[in-house]
Every structure is written in structure tokens, then in C-alpha cells.
Design a protein around this motif. Structure first.
Motif, PDB file in Angstrom:
ATOM      1  N   ASN A 227      10.349  26.436   5.061  1.00 14.94           N
ATOM      2  CA  ASN A 227       9.714  27.718   4.761  1.00 14.94           C
ATOM      3  C   ASN A 227       8.552  27.437   3.806  1.00 14.94           C
ATOM      4  N   GLN A 228       7.940  28.478   3.311  1.00 22.84           N
ATOM      5  CA  GLN A 228       6.758  28.293   2.472  1.00 22.84           C
ATOM      6  C   GLN A 228       7.087  27.513   1.191  1.00 22.84           C
ATOM      7  N   ARG A 229       8.244  27.778   0.612  1.00 24.49           N
ATOM      8  CA  ARG A 229       8.653  27.066  -0.610  1.00 24.49           C
ATOM      9  C   ARG A 229       8.872  25.577  -0.343  1.00 24.49           C
ATOM     10  N   VAL A 230       9.582  25.279   0.737  1.00 26.04           N
ATOM     11  CA  VAL A 230       9.833  23.882   1.098  1.00 26.04           C
ATOM     12  C   VAL A 230       8.521  23.164   1.393  1.00 26.04           C
ATOM     13  N   GLN A 231       7.666  23.815   2.150  1.00 25.93           N
ATOM     14  CA  GLN A 231       6.366  23.226   2.498  1.00 25.93           C
ATOM     15  C   GLN A 231       5.552  22.914   1.238  1.00 25.93           C
ATOM     16  N   LYS A 232       5.622  23.805   0.268  1.00 26.92           N
ATOM     17  CA  LYS A 232       4.895  23.616  -0.989  1.00 26.92           C
ATOM     18  C   LYS A 232       5.360  22.343  -1.700  1.00 26.92           C
ATOM     19  N   TYR A 233       6.687  22.140  -1.759  1.00 24.42           N
ATOM     20  CA  TYR A 233       7.202  20.959  -2.451  1.00 24.42           C
ATOM     21  C   TYR A 233       6.966  19.685  -1.648  1.00 24.42           C
ATOM     22  N   VAL A 234       7.133  19.746  -0.341  1.00 19.30           N
ATOM     23  CA  VAL A 234       6.878  18.559   0.490  1.00 19.30           C
ATOM     24  C   VAL A 234       5.429  18.103   0.318  1.00 19.30           C
ATOM     25  N   SER A 235       4.506  19.051   0.244  1.00 26.47           N
ATOM     26  CA  SER A 235       3.086  18.694   0.129  1.00 26.47           C
ATOM     27  C   SER A 235       2.744  18.053  -1.219  1.00 26.47           C
TER      28      SER A 235
ATOM     29  N   GLN B  56       0.811  -1.226   0.000  1.00 27.12           N
ATOM     30  CA  GLN B  56       0.000   0.000   0.000  1.00 27.12           C
ATOM     31  C   GLN B  56       0.844   1.276   0.000  1.00 27.12           C
ATOM     32  N   GLN B  57       2.170   1.101  -0.017  1.00 27.07           N
ATOM     33  CA  GLN B  57       3.117   2.232  -0.039  1.00 27.07           C
ATOM     34  C   GLN B  57       2.873   3.226   1.101  1.00 27.07           C
ATOM     35  N   LYS B  58       2.771   2.669   2.304  1.00 27.28           N
ATOM     36  CA  LYS B  58       2.686   3.532   3.483  1.00 27.28           C
ATOM     37  C   LYS B  58       4.068   4.040   3.886  1.00 27.28           C
ATOM     38  N   VAL B  59       5.089   3.289   3.493  1.00 26.89           N
ATOM     39  CA  VAL B  59       6.461   3.732   3.754  1.00 26.89           C
ATOM     40  C   VAL B  59       6.724   5.029   2.991  1.00 26.89           C
ATOM     41  N   ALA B  60       7.401   5.966   3.641  1.00 26.58           N
ATOM     42  CA  ALA B  60       7.800   7.239   3.029  1.00 26.58           C
ATOM     43  C   ALA B  60       6.630   8.027   2.451  1.00 26.58           C
ATOM     44  N   SER B  61       5.519   8.002   3.159  1.00 27.09           N
ATOM     45  CA  SER B  61       4.389   8.857   2.768  1.00 27.09           C
ATOM     46  C   SER B  61       4.287  10.075   3.684  1.00 27.09           C
ATOM     47  N   HIS B  62       5.136  10.123   4.721  1.00 29.95           N
ATOM     48  CA  HIS B  62       5.195  11.269   5.634  1.00 29.95           C
ATOM     49  C   HIS B  62       6.658  11.702   5.767  1.00 29.95           C
ATOM     50  N   PHE B  63       6.871  12.923   6.217  1.00 28.35           N
ATOM     51  CA  PHE B  63       8.207  13.529   6.142  1.00 28.35           C
ATOM     52  C   PHE B  63       8.524  14.302   7.415  1.00 28.35           C
ATOM     53  N   ALA B  64       9.771  14.202   7.871  1.00 29.29           N
ATOM     54  CA  ALA B  64      10.255  15.051   8.976  1.00 29.29           C
ATOM     55  C   ALA B  64      11.340  15.960   8.429  1.00 29.29           C
TER      56      ALA B  64
ATOM     57  N   SER C 258       2.105  14.458   4.954  1.00 31.05           N
ATOM     58  CA  SER C 258       2.301  15.379   6.076  1.00 31.05           C
ATOM     59  C   SER C 258       3.783  15.633   6.288  1.00 31.05           C
ATOM     60  N   GLY C 259       4.070  16.768   6.918  1.00 33.00           N
ATOM     61  CA  GLY C 259       5.447  17.119   7.255  1.00 33.00           C
ATOM     62  C   GLY C 259       5.547  17.456   8.730  1.00 33.00           C
ATOM     63  N   TYR C 260       6.626  17.006   9.363  1.00 31.70           N
ATOM     64  CA  TYR C 260       6.813  17.200  10.813  1.00 31.70           C
ATOM     65  C   TYR C 260       8.007  18.111  11.094  1.00 31.70           C
ATOM     66  N   LEU C 261       7.837  18.969  12.085  1.00 37.86           N
ATOM     67  CA  LEU C 261       8.986  19.718  12.615  1.00 37.86           C
ATOM     68  C   LEU C 261       9.705  18.861  13.641  1.00 37.86           C
TER      69      LEU C 261
END
Length: 209
Positions: A193-201, A178-186, A206-209
Motif C-alpha cells: 500500500n502507500q505506506r509500504v511503498q514509502k518505506y520500500v523506496s 558495488q552492493q548490487k545485491v538486495a538493492s531491489h525488492f519483491a 525499485s519494488g516489484y509486484l
């Protein structure tokens, strides 16, 4: 609560100053803490559980969130001691209590060892697979090479995000249909920043601090 760790040490007298600075944690203390959580019926959530709870996509999980005590235990950077010193503790606790502690690993696949080695400080793909197959690891991305994403060009930023995802999924492909691996990011260093968040999304749920 989301609790973040790095490596797991079994002899604090042998810890180097560098390891102390990287938040390595004593094995005995960690075992006592995890045992406390098991005895007190905490719910060890995965990154996907948290995503579904916070985005309200799964009403069943939302109900559980109210009734149970959720907690996330995470380990960054892919230190090999997560396999040598943590996995035996997780197996021991499951045998004792009949319940599984699941931990989230945020991995930099660019630093994975090519093969298992007692001299390596980093996990190998096979060691990641062992923990995943036994149901103890939730494997997610921490960027390919742990770079400050805010300092990269768009091209290099995309490479860090996509190649990390590709490498982790390639390592675990037959265990993760189901490709649950590497579907979220830290975010490495908690830097975004806003640019990084845009590409991560674009590539992650989801992205974690």
C-alpha cells in the motif's frame, strides 16, 4: 516479460500437492524453454538492467532495449532446488551455447539454511554465493521472513526491509563490492500500500509486484 517461478523439480511424479501449489516447475521443461530463449537470442536482464531501462538512466541499455528482446526470469523464496536442479542446467546451456542465462532470485534470508544440506528445502548462504560468483544469479530481497508488509507496524516493517538487505549483503559482501545485491525488492504476496511503498523506496531502488 517477467516470468516468475519458485522451485525446480526433476521428477514431476514425486511432486507433493504443497509443491504444486507453490508453482514448482519441471526441470526438463525449464531447460527446453531456456534453450529456446538462447537460440532466439533473448537478452536475460537483471533487476538493475530493468531499473535503468525504465528510469532511463542508462542510454546504452535503452538502445539495447529497442534492438534486442529483453526477458527477466525470476525465482522467489529461495528454494534449494534453484541450486541443485537449476544451476546445473544453466552451466550446461552455457557450455553448449557459450552464452550465460542470468536469473533473478528474490530471497527471504530469514529462511536461509545455516549450511548446505541434502535434507534442506531452502538455499544456504554458500549456495547463493556459488551461483553469484559464477555469474548466474542476481540476488535481490523478498523481505526477511516473507510477511505481508501491509499488516506490520512501522517498526516491524522497517526490520523486515532492512534486516533482509543486511543479511543478503553480509552473505555476499566480498563478491559484491558495488552492493548490487538486495538493492531491489519483491513484495511478499504482491501485497503493498502507500505506506509500504514509502518505506520500500527509502531502502530500495525499485519494488516489484
Amino acid at each position: 516479460p517477467i516470468l516468475g517461478f519458485h522451485g525446480v523439480i526433476n521428477n514431476k511424479n514425486s511432486v507433493t500437492q504443497l509443491e504444486q501449489g507453490r508453482m514448482h516447475y519441471p526441470q526438463k521443461n525449464l531447460e527446453r524453454f531456456l534453450e529456446y530463449l538462447l537460440i532466439n537470442d533473448y537478452w536475460f536482464i537483471t533487476s538493475q538492467d530493468l531499473y535503468e531501462i525504465l528510469s532511463n538512466q542508462n542510454h546504452t541499455n535503452s538502445d539495447l532495449f529497442v534492438k534486442k528482446k529483453p526477458i527477466m526470469i525470476s525465482f522467489d523464496d529461495g528454494y534449494r532446488t534453484v541450486y541443485t536442479n537449476l544451476l546445473p542446467v544453466l552451466k550446461k546451456l552455457e557450455k553448449k551455447y557459450g552464452k550465460k542465462v542470468k536469473v533473478v532470485l528474490f530471497i527471504n534470508p530469514g529462511a536461509l539454511s545455516k549450511k548446505s544440506s541434502v535434507n534442506s528445502t531452502n538455499l544456504s548462504c554458500q549456495e547463493l554465493r556459488d551461483g553469484l560468483q559464477q555469474g548466474f544469479y542476481d540476488i535481490q530481497s523478498h523481505g526477511l521472513n516473507h510477511k505481508d508488509l501491509t499488516r506490520l507496524s512501522n517498526k516491524n516493517l522497517i526490520e523486515e526491509l532492512l534486516e533482509s538487505q543486511d543479511e543478503l549483503r553480509k552473505c555476499t559482501h566480498d563478491l559484491d563490492p558495488q552492493q548490487k545485491v538486495a538493492s531491489h525488492f519483491a513484495y511478499p504476496y504482491g501485497a503493498y500500500n502507500q505506506r509500504v511503498q514509502k518505506y520500500v523506496s527509502k531502502y530500495y531502488l525499485s519494488g516489484y509486484l
